[in-house]
Design an enzyme around this catalytic site. Structure first.
Site, PDB file in Angstrom:
ATOM      1  N   CYS A   1      -2.904 -17.352  15.625  1.00  0.00           N
ATOM      2  CA  CYS A   1      -2.355 -16.567  16.735  1.00  0.00           C
ATOM      3  C   CYS A   1      -2.370 -17.420  17.993  1.00  0.00           C
ATOM      4  O   CYS A   1      -3.070 -18.429  18.064  1.00  0.00           O
ATOM      5  CB  CYS A   1      -3.194 -15.315  16.974  1.00  0.00           C
ATOM      6  SG  CYS A   1      -3.089 -14.107  15.646  1.00  0.00           S
TER       7      CYS A   1
ATOM      8  N   ASP B   1      -6.597   4.114  10.610  1.00  0.00           N
ATOM      9  CA  ASP B   1      -6.302   3.424   9.359  1.00  0.00           C
ATOM     10  C   ASP B   1      -7.519   3.692   8.480  1.00  0.00           C
ATOM     11  O   ASP B   1      -8.610   3.188   8.749  1.00  0.00           O
ATOM     12  CB  ASP B   1      -6.063   1.928   9.603  1.00  0.00           C
ATOM     13  CG  ASP B   1      -5.037   1.361   8.637  1.00  0.00           C
ATOM     14  OD1 ASP B   1      -4.984   1.853   7.492  1.00  0.00           O
ATOM     15  OD2 ASP B   1      -4.316   0.419   9.004  1.00  0.00           O
TER      16      ASP B   1
ATOM     17  N   LYS C   1      -2.547   4.610   7.182  1.00  0.00           N
ATOM     18  CA  LYS C   1      -2.626   5.215   8.511  1.00  0.00           C
ATOM     19  C   LYS C   1      -2.546   6.726   8.407  1.00  0.00           C
ATOM     20  O   LYS C   1      -1.629   7.250   7.791  1.00  0.00           O
ATOM     21  CB  LYS C   1      -1.482   4.693   9.375  1.00  0.00           C
ATOM     22  CG  LYS C   1      -1.520   3.188   9.579  1.00  0.00           C
ATOM     23  CD  LYS C   1      -0.262   2.711  10.278  1.00  0.00           C
ATOM     24  CE  LYS C   1      -0.215   1.204  10.389  1.00  0.00           C
ATOM     25  NZ  LYS C   1       0.065   0.543   9.073  1.00  0.00           N
TER      26      LYS C   1
ATOM     27  N   ASP D   1     -10.468  -0.242  13.976  1.00  0.00           N
ATOM     28  CA  ASP D   1     -10.963  -0.361  12.601  1.00  0.00           C
ATOM     29  C   ASP D   1     -12.450  -0.702  12.626  1.00  0.00           C
ATOM     30  O   ASP D   1     -12.944  -1.319  13.576  1.00  0.00           O
ATOM     31  CB  ASP D   1     -10.190  -1.466  11.866  1.00  0.00           C
ATOM     32  CG  ASP D   1      -8.737  -1.074  11.609  1.00  0.00           C
ATOM     33  OD1 ASP D   1      -8.472   0.125  11.422  1.00  0.00           O
ATOM     34  OD2 ASP D   1      -7.880  -1.976  11.613  1.00  0.00           O
TER      35      ASP D   1
ATOM     36  N   CYS E   1     -10.200  -8.309  16.151  1.00  0.00           N
ATOM     37  CA  CYS E   1      -9.156  -8.507  15.130  1.00  0.00           C
ATOM     38  C   CYS E   1      -9.539  -7.860  13.806  1.00  0.00           C
ATOM     39  O   CYS E   1     -10.612  -8.103  13.262  1.00  0.00           O
ATOM     40  CB  CYS E   1      -8.919  -9.998  14.916  1.00  0.00           C
ATOM     41  SG  CYS E   1      -7.713 -10.334  13.606  1.00  0.00           S
TER      42      CYS E   1
ATOM     43  N   ARG F   1       7.331   0.018   1.362  1.00  0.00           N
ATOM     44  CA  ARG F   1       7.259  -1.065   2.328  1.00  0.00           C
ATOM     45  C   ARG F   1       6.014  -1.915   2.097  1.00  0.00           C
ATOM     46  O   ARG F   1       5.011  -1.438   1.583  1.00  0.00           O
ATOM     47  CB  ARG F   1       7.293  -0.550   3.767  1.00  0.00           C
ATOM     48  CG  ARG F   1       6.270   0.510   4.109  1.00  0.00           C
ATOM     49  CD  ARG F   1       6.838   1.434   5.183  1.00  0.00           C
ATOM     50  NE  ARG F   1       5.833   2.323   5.745  1.00  0.00           N
ATOM     51  CZ  ARG F   1       5.438   3.456   5.169  1.00  0.00           C
ATOM     52  NH1 ARG F   1       5.921   3.815   3.998  1.00  0.00           N
ATOM     53  NH2 ARG F   1       4.533   4.214   5.751  1.00  0.00           N
TER      54      ARG F   1
ATOM     55  N   ARG G   1       0.809  -1.214   0.000  1.00  0.00           N
ATOM     56  CA  ARG G   1       0.000   0.000   0.000  1.00  0.00           C
ATOM     57  C   ARG G   1       0.845   1.268   0.000  1.00  0.00           C
ATOM     58  O   ARG G   1       0.441   2.303  -0.490  1.00  0.00           O
ATOM     59  CB  ARG G   1      -0.931   0.025   1.218  1.00  0.00           C
ATOM     60  CG  ARG G   1      -1.643   1.350   1.360  1.00  0.00           C
ATOM     61  CD  ARG G   1      -2.901   1.309   2.155  1.00  0.00           C
ATOM     62  NE  ARG G   1      -2.758   0.561   3.364  1.00  0.00           N
ATOM     63  CZ  ARG G   1      -3.645  -0.328   3.782  1.00  0.00           C
ATOM     64  NH1 ARG G   1      -4.700  -0.591   3.093  1.00  0.00           N
ATOM     65  NH2 ARG G   1      -3.458  -0.966   4.911  1.00  0.00           N
ATOM     66  N   TYR G   2       2.018   1.189   0.616  1.00  0.00           N
ATOM     67  CA  TYR G   2       2.897   2.352   0.712  1.00  0.00           C
ATOM     68  C   TYR G   2       4.037   2.204  -0.296  1.00  0.00           C
ATOM     69  O   TYR G   2       4.364   1.098  -0.707  1.00  0.00           O
ATOM     70  CB  TYR G   2       3.476   2.444   2.131  1.00  0.00           C
ATOM     71  CG  TYR G   2       2.430   2.688   3.202  1.00  0.00           C
ATOM     72  CD1 TYR G   2       1.849   3.937   3.348  1.00  0.00           C
ATOM     73  CD2 TYR G   2       2.041   1.663   4.061  1.00  0.00           C
ATOM     74  CE1 TYR G   2       0.907   4.168   4.343  1.00  0.00           C
ATOM     75  CE2 TYR G   2       1.095   1.881   5.061  1.00  0.00           C
ATOM     76  CZ  TYR G   2       0.536   3.138   5.200  1.00  0.00           C
ATOM     77  OH  TYR G   2      -0.389   3.368   6.182  1.00  0.00           O
TER      78      TYR G   2
ATOM     79  N   ARG H   1      -8.236  -8.504  11.044  1.00  0.00           N
ATOM     80  CA  ARG H   1      -8.130  -9.501   9.970  1.00  0.00           C
ATOM     81  C   ARG H   1      -8.934 -10.753  10.277  1.00  0.00           C
ATOM     82  O   ARG H   1      -8.594 -11.849   9.820  1.00  0.00           O
ATOM     83  CB  ARG H   1      -6.652  -9.840   9.761  1.00  0.00           C
ATOM     84  CG  ARG H   1      -6.142  -9.419   8.401  1.00  0.00           C
ATOM     85  CD  ARG H   1      -4.631  -9.477   8.293  1.00  0.00           C
ATOM     86  NE  ARG H   1      -4.092  -8.130   8.227  1.00  0.00           N
ATOM     87  CZ  ARG H   1      -3.036  -7.703   8.919  1.00  0.00           C
ATOM     88  NH1 ARG H   1      -2.375  -8.513   9.724  1.00  0.00           N
ATOM     89  NH2 ARG H   1      -2.631  -6.460   8.791  1.00  0.00           N
TER      90      ARG H   1
ATOM     91  N   CYS I   1      -7.760 -11.907  19.558  1.00  0.00           N
ATOM     92  CA  CYS I   1      -8.312 -10.630  20.000  1.00  0.00           C
ATOM     93  C   CYS I   1      -9.702 -10.525  19.373  1.00  0.00           C
ATOM     94  O   CYS I   1      -9.848 -10.672  18.158  1.00  0.00           O
ATOM     95  CB  CYS I   1      -7.459  -9.469  19.490  1.00  0.00           C
ATOM     96  SG  CYS I   1      -5.710  -9.614  19.894  1.00  0.00           S
TER      97      CYS I   1
HETATM   98  C1  LIG Z   1       0.803  -0.451   8.948  1.00  0.00           C
HETATM   99  C2  LIG Z   1       1.202  -0.928   7.633  1.00  0.00           C
HETATM  100  C3  LIG Z   1       2.526  -0.813   7.199  1.00  0.00           C
HETATM  101  C4  LIG Z   1       3.623  -0.196   8.048  1.00  0.00           C
HETATM  102  O1  LIG Z   1       3.357   1.138   8.310  1.00  0.00           O
HETATM  103  P1  LIG Z   1       4.378   2.024   9.184  1.00  0.00           P
HETATM  104  O2  LIG Z   1       3.670   3.308   9.384  1.00  0.00           O
HETATM  105  O3  LIG Z   1       5.637   2.134   8.381  1.00  0.00           O
HETATM  106  O4  LIG Z   1       4.623   1.271  10.472  1.00  0.00           O
HETATM  107  C5  LIG Z   1       2.835  -1.269   5.933  1.00  0.00           C
HETATM  108  N1  LIG Z   1       1.902  -1.794   5.124  1.00  0.00           N
HETATM  109  C6  LIG Z   1       0.612  -1.899   5.508  1.00  0.00           C
HETATM  110  C7  LIG Z   1      -0.375  -2.467   4.568  1.00  0.00           C
HETATM  111  C8  LIG Z   1       0.225  -1.481   6.771  1.00  0.00           C
HETATM  112  O5  LIG Z   1      -1.048  -1.608   7.155  1.00  0.00           O
END
Ligand SMILES: *Cc1c(COP(=O)(O)O)cnc(C)c1O
Length: 386
Positions: free
Chosen positions: A132, A337, A344, A300, A139, A123, A119-120, A141, A136
Site C-alpha cells: 500500500c 464483517d 458483511k 474487524d 489493517c 462475486r 465467499r458470496y 489484512r 493503516c
Molecule cells: C466485501 C467483500 C465483497 C464485496 O461485497 P459487496 O457487499 O458486494 O461490496 C466480496 N467478497 C469478499 C470476500 C468481501 O469481503
C-alpha cells in the site's frame, strides 16, 4: 476540535518546503520518500513513549510507511490528531485481547485459489498486491500486507483467471490487496484486460486508498486506461473529513470525470470518527467529491486493535443521527464483517416499533410513530361520485 471540517485545503509542502512541485506531484517521488523509520518520524514529530515503542515493534507486524503528502495532514500540535492515529503505530498494537484474530474475516479458509476469496455466490475478491502507499494501523489484512507480518501473499494469477473462466456464476470481481493502484498502469491494465476477456464477468471493481494516501497517482493516463474497462467502479477509504483535501478532491473528481462511480468505505475508529459531528462532516464532504458513502465498517477483530474499537451501540447511534437528518445518498450502510467468515451483515437502527399480521408501527427520524397496514382488506368497487 477542528474549526472548519468542511474546507478543502492543501497542506503541501508542509514538512518538505525544499522539494520542487514537479517532484512533489510525482507519485514515484512520494513513494520513494515515504516515512518508514523512527528517525524520519522523530525529525518532524514529538512522539509519545507509546508511539516510539509502537514504531520499534511495527517491523515485526505491519510496516510503518506514510507518504509525505499524507504525513502533512497530521496536526503536529495535536497528540490526538485523527490522522496520526490511523498511520502512526502505538504500543497497544502489540497487545492481544480475547476474540482478536490474525484473519478475522476468515479469508484464508475461503480461498479456492491463493489470492482469490470466493465467499458470496456471484462475486469474488482478487488480491493483486500486498503493498500500500501508506499502512493503516488497523489493517484487516495485516497478516499478509506490507511484507512484515507472519504470512506472505502469493496470488496465483493464472489459476485465479482459470477459476473465474470455469465459474460462470461469478459476475463481479473486486480487485484489492494491498492497493491495486500501486501497480504500474501496464501491470494493472494486463489484469483488467485478462478479466475482460472472460465474457460472464460483468462488473470490475477496484478497492483503493490511493486517492487519499497518494492522489498524485491518479494521473490522466491512469484514468484514460481505467475508462477502457467499464463498467469499472471504485471503492475508496476515507475515515475523517480532514483527509479530503484539495488534492484528494481533484483526484476523486478526475476518476468521476472518467466515468468511474465512486463509493467510500469508512471504518469506525475510536478517537478518529466515533462522533456524529465528524461523521456528518465526512459524508457531506464525500458527496461534494462525488463519492457516495457505501459502507461504515465495524472494526474487524484484528490483533492489537482494542484501543481503536468502538461499541456497536455507538455506531448505530451515529447512523441514527445521519438518517433523515442529511442527504439520503450520504448515509452509508453500517456493517459487521462477521467474525470467522460470515460476510458483511447490515446493522441498522430499529425503526419498527411494532409488527403483527395486520399492521406495522414505525417511527421516523424525529421519533414520531405511524401505522401502515400489513395487508389491505378485500377490494370493493369505489362508491365515489354516486
Ligand atoms: C466485501 C467483500 C465483497 C464485496 O461485497 P459487496 O457487499 O458486494 O461490496 C466480496 N467478497 C469478499 C470476500 C468481501 O469481503
Amino acid at each position: 476540535m477542528h474549526t472548519n471540517l468542511k474546507a478543502f485545503p492543501s497542506y503541501a509542502p508542509g514538512c518538505w518546503p525544499e522539494v520542487d512541485p514537479t517532484q512533489w506531484n510525482d507519485w514515484k517521488w512520494q513513494l520513494k520518500n515515504r516515512i518508514t523509520s523512527l528517525a524520519q518520524l522523530e525529525k518532524h514529530l514529538h512522539l509519545s513513549p507509546q508511539e516510539r515503542a509502537g514504531v520499534l515493534l511495527s517491523g515485526h507486524k505491519l510496516a510503518l510507511a506514510i507518504t509525505p503528502y499524507f504525513f502533512n495532514l497530521i496536526d503536529r500540535d495535536d497528540p490526538n490528531c485523527p490522522i496520526r492515529r490511523q498511520v502512526i503505530p502505538l504500543f497497544e498494537e502489540t497487545q492481544r485481547s480475547p476474540n482478536e484474530m490474525s484473519d478475522p474475516c476468515g479469508e484464508d479458509s475461503h480461498m479456492p485459489v491463493p489470492g482469490l476469496v470466493h465467499r458470496y455466490p456471484d462475486r469474488v475478491l482478487l488480491l493483486v498486491t500486498d503493498r500500500c502507499a501508506s499502512y493503516c494501523r488497523y489493517c484487516t489484512r495485516s497478516r499478509v500486507v506490507s511484507g512484515a507480518g507472519e504470512a506472505e501473499l502469493h496470488t496465483d494469477f493464472e489459476a485465479a483467471f482459470r477459476y473465474l473462466e470455469a465459474h460462470t456464476e461469478v459476475r463481479d470481481v473486486l480487485i484489492s490487496g494491498g492497493d491495486p493502484l500501486l501497480l504500474s498502469d501496464d501491470r494493472l491494465e494486463a489484469i483488467l484486460r485478462r478479466l475482460r476477456s472472460i465474457p460472464h464477468l460483468e462488473l470490475l471493481r477496484i478497492g483503493s486508498r490511493v486517492p487519499i494516501f497518494l492522489p498524485q497517482r491518479i494521473t490522466p493516463e491512469l484514468c484514460q486506461m481505467l475508462a477502457r474497462y467499464h463498467p469499472l467502479w471504485m471503492s475508496v477509504h476515507v475515515n475523517h473529513p480532514r483527509e479530503l483535501t484539495l488534492e484528494s478532491r481533484q483526484a476523486l473528481e478526475r476518476l468521476a470525470d472518467h466515468g468511474v462511480p465512486l463509493g467510500n468505505q469508512s471504518v469506525l475508529l475510536a478517537g478518529v470518527n466515533d462522533d456524529l459531528e465528524t461523521m456528518k462532516a465526512l459524508v457531506q464532504k464525500l458527496i461534494l467529491c462525488r463519492v457516495r458513502p457505501y459502507y461504515l465498517y465495524q472494526l474487524d477483530l484484528i490483533l492489537g486493535s482494542s484501543h481503536l474499537q468502538v461499541p456497536v451501540s455507538k455506531g448505530i447511534e451515529i447512523i441514527e443521527g445521519l438518517r433523515g437528518h442529511t442527504t439520503g445518498y450520504a448515509v452509508p450502510q453500517y456493517v459487521i464483517d462477521a467474525p470467522g467468515g460470515g460476510g458483511k451483515v447490515p446493522i441498522n437502527p430499529e425503526y419498527r416499533v411494532y409488527q403483527d399480521d395486520e399492521k406495522i408501527v414505525i417511527r421516523n427520524y424525529e421519533g414520531v410513530t405511524f401505522e401502515y397496514p400489513e395487508k389491505t382488506g378485500e377490494a370493493a368497487p369505489c362508491q365515489c361520485g354516486n
